[in-house]
Design a protein around this motif. Structure first.
Motif, PDB file in Angstrom:
ATOM      1  N   ALA A  79       0.840  -1.208   0.000  1.00  0.00           N
ATOM      2  CA  ALA A  79       0.000   0.000   0.000  1.00  0.00           C
ATOM      3  C   ALA A  79       0.872   1.254   0.000  1.00  0.00           C
ATOM      4  O   ALA A  79       0.564   2.229  -0.695  1.00  0.00           O
ATOM      5  CB  ALA A  79      -0.927  -0.015   1.211  1.00  0.00           C
ATOM      6  N   LEU A  80       1.961   1.243   0.764  1.00  0.00           N
ATOM      7  CA  LEU A  80       2.880   2.385   0.770  1.00  0.00           C
ATOM      8  C   LEU A  80       3.478   2.616  -0.608  1.00  0.00           C
ATOM      9  O   LEU A  80       3.542   3.748  -1.092  1.00  0.00           O
ATOM     10  CB  LEU A  80       4.020   2.142   1.757  1.00  0.00           C
ATOM     11  CG  LEU A  80       3.762   2.376   3.229  1.00  0.00           C
ATOM     12  CD1 LEU A  80       4.988   1.966   4.038  1.00  0.00           C
ATOM     13  CD2 LEU A  80       3.430   3.832   3.483  1.00  0.00           C
ATOM     14  N   ILE A  81       3.915   1.547  -1.244  1.00  0.00           N
ATOM     15  CA  ILE A  81       4.525   1.646  -2.562  1.00  0.00           C
ATOM     16  C   ILE A  81       3.484   2.128  -3.586  1.00  0.00           C
ATOM     17  O   ILE A  81       3.793   2.988  -4.420  1.00  0.00           O
ATOM     18  CB  ILE A  81       5.145   0.299  -2.980  1.00  0.00           C
ATOM     19  CG1 ILE A  81       6.336  -0.037  -2.073  1.00  0.00           C
ATOM     20  CG2 ILE A  81       5.553   0.303  -4.442  1.00  0.00           C
ATOM     21  CD1 ILE A  81       6.866  -1.450  -2.219  1.00  0.00           C
ATOM     22  N   ALA A  82       2.278   1.605  -3.512  1.00  0.00           N
ATOM     23  CA  ALA A  82       1.232   1.994  -4.456  1.00  0.00           C
ATOM     24  C   ALA A  82       0.920   3.485  -4.366  1.00  0.00           C
ATOM     25  O   ALA A  82       0.693   4.135  -5.398  1.00  0.00           O
ATOM     26  CB  ALA A  82      -0.027   1.165  -4.201  1.00  0.00           C
ATOM     27  N   ARG A  83       0.937   4.025  -3.165  1.00  0.00           N
ATOM     28  CA  ARG A  83       0.647   5.462  -2.987  1.00  0.00           C
ATOM     29  C   ARG A  83       1.703   6.344  -3.649  1.00  0.00           C
ATOM     30  O   ARG A  83       1.424   7.495  -3.970  1.00  0.00           O
ATOM     31  CB  ARG A  83       0.542   5.808  -1.506  1.00  0.00           C
ATOM     32  CG  ARG A  83      -0.765   5.355  -0.895  1.00  0.00           C
ATOM     33  CD  ARG A  83      -1.044   6.046   0.420  1.00  0.00           C
ATOM     34  NE  ARG A  83      -0.008   5.871   1.405  1.00  0.00           N
ATOM     35  CZ  ARG A  83      -0.104   5.094   2.474  1.00  0.00           C
ATOM     36  NH1 ARG A  83      -1.195   4.435   2.720  1.00  0.00           N
ATOM     37  NH2 ARG A  83       0.902   5.016   3.327  1.00  0.00           N
ATOM     38  N   LEU A  84       2.894   5.822  -3.873  1.00  0.00           N
ATOM     39  CA  LEU A  84       3.952   6.600  -4.510  1.00  0.00           C
ATOM     40  C   LEU A  84       3.746   6.757  -6.014  1.00  0.00           C
ATOM     41  O   LEU A  84       4.320   7.649  -6.620  1.00  0.00           O
ATOM     42  CB  LEU A  84       5.320   5.947  -4.254  1.00  0.00           C
ATOM     43  CG  LEU A  84       5.775   5.872  -2.807  1.00  0.00           C
ATOM     44  CD1 LEU A  84       7.060   5.066  -2.717  1.00  0.00           C
ATOM     45  CD2 LEU A  84       5.944   7.260  -2.215  1.00  0.00           C
ATOM     46  N   GLY A  85       2.980   5.877  -6.589  1.00  0.00           N
ATOM     47  CA  GLY A  85       2.757   5.924  -8.040  1.00  0.00           C
ATOM     48  C   GLY A  85       3.852   5.196  -8.787  1.00  0.00           C
ATOM     49  O   GLY A  85       4.738   4.597  -8.199  1.00  0.00           O
ATOM     50  N   PRO A  86       3.775   5.270 -10.129  1.00  0.00           N
ATOM     51  CA  PRO A  86       4.760   4.555 -10.964  1.00  0.00           C
ATOM     52  C   PRO A  86       6.193   4.977 -10.630  1.00  0.00           C
ATOM     53  O   PRO A  86       6.460   6.142 -10.388  1.00  0.00           O
ATOM     54  CB  PRO A  86       4.396   4.972 -12.381  1.00  0.00           C
ATOM     55  CG  PRO A  86       2.977   5.427 -12.297  1.00  0.00           C
ATOM     56  CD  PRO A  86       2.815   6.005 -10.920  1.00  0.00           C
ATOM     57  N   GLN A  87       7.055   4.001 -10.628  1.00  0.00           N
ATOM     58  CA  GLN A  87       8.458   4.251 -10.314  1.00  0.00           C
ATOM     59  C   GLN A  87       9.313   4.087 -11.549  1.00  0.00           C
ATOM     60  O   GLN A  87      10.447   4.387 -11.596  1.00  0.00           O
ATOM     61  CB  GLN A  87       8.931   3.311  -9.215  1.00  0.00           C
ATOM     62  CG  GLN A  87       8.259   3.558  -7.898  1.00  0.00           C
ATOM     63  CD  GLN A  87       8.596   4.895  -7.265  1.00  0.00           C
ATOM     64  OE1 GLN A  87       9.757   5.225  -7.084  1.00  0.00           O
ATOM     65  NE2 GLN A  87       7.604   5.670  -6.949  1.00  0.00           N
TER      66      GLN A  87
END
Length: 87
Positions: A79-87
């Motif tokens: 969930a934390l990673i998803a909130r950051l958006g595309p990497q």
């Protein structure tokens, strides 16, 4: 290792003195990330491997005596990673 765009954004903000962006990234990602990491012995390794797996670059499981993140912790990290958006 698994959030390169955010890592560069954080560095650029720090280097340019953009304290608002630095604080936002710390509060929204790094502090919750550290809270997960601090839940288990050896999680400094486990959380990086879990993050890599979440973004599709599996590093495999940790070796004993370390343990992988628990499923609920993996969900929190995802969930934390998803909130950051595309990497």
């Amino acid at each position: 290792n698994f959030i390169p765009r955010t890592a560069i954004q954080f560095y650029d903000a720090y280097a340019s003195g953009d304290s608002a962006t630095v604080s936002r990234i710390i509060d929204e990602f790094f502090l919750p990330y550290l809270a997960i990491r601090n839940k288990g012995e050896g999680y400094a390794v486990s959380i990086v491997k879990a993050g890599a797996t979440i973004v599709g670059k599996s590093a495999g499981p940790v070796r004993p005596p370390l343990s992988d993140l628990k499923p609920a912790e993996v969900e929190q990290l995802a969930a934390l990673i998803a909130r950051l958006g595309p990497q």
